[in-house]
Design an enzyme around this catalytic site. Structure first.
Site, mmCIF file in Angstrom:
data_model
loop_
_atom_site.group_PDB
_atom_site.id
_atom_site.type_symbol
_atom_site.label_atom_id
_atom_site.label_comp_id
_atom_site.label_asym_id
_atom_site.label_seq_id
_atom_site.Cartn_x
_atom_site.Cartn_y
_atom_site.Cartn_z
ATOM 1 C CG HIS A 1 40.162 42.001 37.284
ATOM 2 N ND1 HIS A 1 40.586 43.224 36.795
ATOM 3 C CD2 HIS A 1 41.223 41.155 37.108
ATOM 4 C CE1 HIS A 1 41.837 43.112 36.357
ATOM 5 N NE2 HIS A 1 42.241 41.875 36.525
ATOM 6 C CG ASN B 1 48.004 42.026 33.918
ATOM 7 O OD1 ASN B 1 48.913 42.734 33.497
ATOM 8 N ND2 ASN B 1 47.978 41.568 35.167
ATOM 9 C CG ASN C 1 47.113 37.726 33.866
ATOM 10 O OD1 ASN C 1 46.370 38.656 34.149
ATOM 11 N ND2 ASN C 1 48.042 37.280 34.681
ATOM 12 C CG PHE D 1 41.784 32.557 34.309
ATOM 13 C CD1 PHE D 1 40.968 32.928 35.365
ATOM 14 C CD2 PHE D 1 41.876 31.216 33.978
ATOM 15 C CE1 PHE D 1 40.264 31.988 36.095
ATOM 16 C CE2 PHE D 1 41.181 30.258 34.703
ATOM 17 C CZ PHE D 1 40.368 30.647 35.756
ATOM 18 C CE1 TYR E 1 38.906 34.886 40.508
ATOM 19 C CE2 TYR E 1 38.261 33.060 39.074
ATOM 20 C CZ TYR E 1 39.146 33.618 39.982
ATOM 21 O OH TYR E 1 40.270 32.922 40.359
ATOM 22 C CG ASP F 1 39.295 46.134 35.857
ATOM 23 O OD1 ASP F 1 40.232 46.272 36.666
ATOM 24 O OD2 ASP F 1 39.314 45.270 34.944
#
Length: 217
Positions: A19, A112, A66, A64, A14, A91
């Site tokens: 993100h 989120n 969320n 993560f 990632y 972001d």
């Protein structure tokens, strides 16, 4: 003391996704200060820097996206911070790529990580540094878009956006939100349209259009 949270997802897969632009900004702040990251519990990596006379704790949630609030809320509670002392670097799908802006508070706007921080803090009253990543192209699902990697042609603008984001964090920490907004809101790194060059008037050659003599043949 100030708390700056760079929002993103853990894991090497990632690192270079849209993100994770919040992580890139806090990494740049730490790099400038020569600070090193350390694991703090199981949910966060932290680095301590000083901006002027202000101690600033940088945080990269290791949850993560969320569940980012799980990494953030304990620091707010432990240090007894007010909302104004927390800056979330995120972001922003609703801003064009290359646009940077600071906001004093507000709803999560579908981000989120911010949504979960609001849920666990119980309020929306903390500033955000929003870094535009643009809406997805036609046919893209937003969830796939935010997890897509930056394209090579975006590298120069991204690097400049991250540098300015780190500058904005430093001004926020040392001089407050209003000064950071004054200096950085309205930053737009999108390529400017080229100005069309003027052409001679119809029926005139270049010399006549400029008011000069016609060339001698």
């Amino acid at each position: 003391m100030k708390l700056v949270v760079g929002l993103g997802n853990p894991g090497t897969q990632y690192v270079h996704t849209r993100h994770n632009v919040g992580w890139l900004v806090v990494d740049e702040v730490a790099r400038r200060a020569g600070a090193t990251w350390r694991k703090e519990g199981k949910d966060a990596e932290v680095a301590e820097v000083r901006v002027g006379s202000e101690k600033v704790l940088l945080v990269k949630p290791q949850t993560f996206m969320n569940t980012s609030g799980r990494a953030v809320a304990p620091f707010v509670s432990f240090y007894k911070l007010e909302g104004r002392d927390l800056l979330a670097v995120q972001d922003d799908l609703d801003s064009p790529f290359g646009l940077l802006r600071l906001r004093p508070s507000g709803r999560h706007g579908g981000q989120n990580g911010v949504r979960d921080i609001i849920r666990l803090l119980g309020h929306e009253a903390f500033p955000r540094l929003k870094l535009g990543i643009s809406r997805p192209p036609t046919g893209w699902d937003p969830a796939d878009w935010v997890l897509s990697r930056w394209r090579p042609e975006e590298a120069a603008t991204l690097a400049q956006l991250v540098r300015l984001g780190a500058d904005a964090v430093a001004v926020w920490a040392s001089s407050g939100l209003a000064e950071a907004q004054l200096q950085f809101n309205g930053t737009d790194l999108r390529p400017k349209p080229s100005t069309p060059t003027s052409t001679p008037a119809d029926g005139l050659d270049a010399g006549s259009a400029a008011g000069g003599d016609k060339p001698v043949s």
